[in-house]
Design an enzyme around this catalytic site. Structure first.
Site, PDB file in Angstrom:
ATOM      1  N   GLY A 164       0.839  -1.198   0.000  1.00 44.94           N
ATOM      2  CA  GLY A 164       0.000   0.000   0.000  1.00 44.94           C
ATOM      3  C   GLY A 164       0.870   1.241   0.000  1.00 44.94           C
ATOM      4  O   GLY A 164       1.999   1.214   0.495  1.00 44.94           O
ATOM      5  N   GLN A 204       3.209   9.886   0.845  1.00 45.99           N
ATOM      6  CA  GLN A 204       4.490   9.182   1.000  1.00 45.99           C
ATOM      7  C   GLN A 204       5.440   9.448  -0.171  1.00 45.99           C
ATOM      8  O   GLN A 204       6.625   9.151  -0.091  1.00 45.99           O
ATOM      9  CB  GLN A 204       4.263   7.677   1.150  1.00 45.99           C
ATOM     10  CG  GLN A 204       3.592   7.309   2.470  1.00 45.99           C
ATOM     11  CD  GLN A 204       3.391   5.821   2.576  1.00 45.99           C
ATOM     12  OE1 GLN A 204       2.424   5.282   2.076  1.00 45.99           O
ATOM     13  NE2 GLN A 204       4.336   5.129   3.198  1.00 45.99           N
ATOM     14  N   CYS A 262       5.635  -0.156   7.305  1.00 40.92           N
ATOM     15  CA  CYS A 262       5.317   0.997   6.470  1.00 40.92           C
ATOM     16  C   CYS A 262       6.558   1.375   5.668  1.00 40.92           C
ATOM     17  O   CYS A 262       7.656   1.391   6.216  1.00 40.92           O
ATOM     18  CB  CYS A 262       4.907   2.160   7.374  1.00 40.92           C
ATOM     19  SG  CYS A 262       4.513   3.658   6.467  1.00 40.92           S
ATOM     20  N   LEU A 263       6.354   1.692   4.395  1.00 40.10           N
ATOM     21  CA  LEU A 263       7.502   2.062   3.551  1.00 40.10           C
ATOM     22  C   LEU A 263       8.170   3.343   4.048  1.00 40.10           C
ATOM     23  O   LEU A 263       9.334   3.573   3.747  1.00 40.10           O
ATOM     24  CB  LEU A 263       7.054   2.225   2.091  1.00 40.10           C
ATOM     25  CG  LEU A 263       6.570   0.927   1.430  1.00 40.10           C
ATOM     26  CD1 LEU A 263       6.026   1.222   0.040  1.00 40.10           C
ATOM     27  CD2 LEU A 263       7.687  -0.110   1.359  1.00 40.10           C
ATOM     28  N   HIS A 279      -4.644   1.693   7.596  1.00 43.63           N
ATOM     29  CA  HIS A 279      -3.257   2.181   7.728  1.00 43.63           C
ATOM     30  C   HIS A 279      -3.004   3.310   6.712  1.00 43.63           C
ATOM     31  O   HIS A 279      -2.471   4.363   7.061  1.00 43.63           O
ATOM     32  CB  HIS A 279      -2.296   1.003   7.501  1.00 43.63           C
ATOM     33  CG  HIS A 279      -0.843   1.383   7.401  1.00 43.63           C
ATOM     34  ND1 HIS A 279       0.106   0.934   8.289  1.00 43.63           N
ATOM     35  CD2 HIS A 279      -0.172   2.153   6.497  1.00 43.63           C
ATOM     36  CE1 HIS A 279       1.295   1.443   7.949  1.00 43.63           C
ATOM     37  NE2 HIS A 279       1.150   2.175   6.858  1.00 43.63           N
ATOM     38  N   GLU A 280      -3.418   3.071   5.466  1.00 45.82           N
ATOM     39  CA  GLU A 280      -3.174   4.072   4.414  1.00 45.82           C
ATOM     40  C   GLU A 280      -4.020   5.327   4.644  1.00 45.82           C
ATOM     41  O   GLU A 280      -3.559   6.446   4.398  1.00 45.82           O
ATOM     42  CB  GLU A 280      -3.459   3.499   3.025  1.00 45.82           C
ATOM     43  CG  GLU A 280      -2.624   2.288   2.627  1.00 45.82           C
ATOM     44  CD  GLU A 280      -1.129   2.469   2.805  1.00 45.82           C
ATOM     45  OE1 GLU A 280      -0.647   3.614   2.695  1.00 45.82           O
ATOM     46  OE2 GLU A 280      -0.443   1.477   3.081  1.00 45.82           O
ATOM     47  N   HIS A 307      -2.445   7.775   6.881  1.00 42.79           N
ATOM     48  CA  HIS A 307      -1.442   8.643   6.244  1.00 42.79           C
ATOM     49  C   HIS A 307      -2.069   9.950   5.752  1.00 42.79           C
ATOM     50  O   HIS A 307      -1.430  11.000   5.783  1.00 42.79           O
ATOM     51  CB  HIS A 307      -0.812   7.945   5.031  1.00 42.79           C
ATOM     52  CG  HIS A 307       0.295   6.991   5.370  1.00 42.79           C
ATOM     53  ND1 HIS A 307       1.471   7.398   5.931  1.00 42.79           N
ATOM     54  CD2 HIS A 307       0.416   5.647   5.205  1.00 42.79           C
ATOM     55  CE1 HIS A 307       2.273   6.350   6.104  1.00 42.79           C
ATOM     56  NE2 HIS A 307       1.653   5.274   5.673  1.00 42.79           N
TER      57      HIS A 307
HETATM   58 NI    NI Z   1       2.429   3.308   5.658  1.00 40.11          NI
END
Ligand code: NI
Length: 179
Positions: A46, A51, A99-100, A141-142, A145
């Site tokens: 995701g 991000q 998370c990236l 989660h996304e 963000h």
């Molecule tokens: Ni994330």
């Protein structure tokens, strides 16, 4: 298509609140296509637009779950524009999230296991669906963000600071460079 640099903690842009998309157009579709390419290359399941430094309420998700255990991952790209949760279960389930933007760190976060969500797709069409399982975890989660919240913000301050210190140390040792 282009690979976009992924922003990592403690970049203050990750705390920004993203703005709603008011027009789903070709420019947005180009961003979405770059976001997918970036997410697959990372690799991740995701990615939120912030991000990659774009404060718009846009997410891409692909769980890439194999049809059978040990099978080849199957691509199932999904786009969520201006997503909203209209209802969620009281029942919460823990999931070990990563998370990236928080490289190589994982921690358990509790979230509702069932949500009803509403969003637009890449053609501007409206959807409303009940979502469960890993997709529900990932979508929540996304969506965090978009409101400037990371999974580590759900942890105790002690755990969060430990994770941030580990990342800073790894960077100093040259294991992972800041994007
Ligand atoms: Ni994330």
């Amino acid at each position: 298509m282009a690979l976009l640099p992924i922003i990592e903690v403690p970049d203050p842009r990750l705390k920004q609140i993203s703005s709603p998309v008011d027009e789903v157009n070709d420019e947005l579709r180009a961003l979405i296509s770059d976001m997918f390419e970036t997410m697959y290359a990372a690799p991740g399941i995701g990615l939120a637009a912030i991000q990659v430094g774009v404060p718009k309420r846009v997410l891409v998700i692909d769980l890439q779950e194999p049809e059978e255990e040990d099978g080849e991952p199957v691509r199932d790209p999904r786009v969520f524009i201006n997503p909203e949760i209209v209802e969620h279960s009281d029942q919460e389930v823990p999931y070990n999230e990563g998370c990236l933007s928080v490289p190589d760190q994982y921690a358990e976060v509790d979230r509702p296991d069932r949500i009803r969500a509403r969003w637009l797709d890449e053609n501007g069409a409206a959807h409303e669906e009940e979502i469960t399982g890993l997709l529900a975890v990932c979508l929540q989660h996304e969506m965090d963000h978009l409101n400037g919240i990371l999974f580590i913000d759900h942890l105790s301050r002690l755990k969060r600071e430990m994770i941030l210190r580990k990342i800073a140390k790894a960077r100093r040792e040259g294991g992972k460079k800041a994007a």
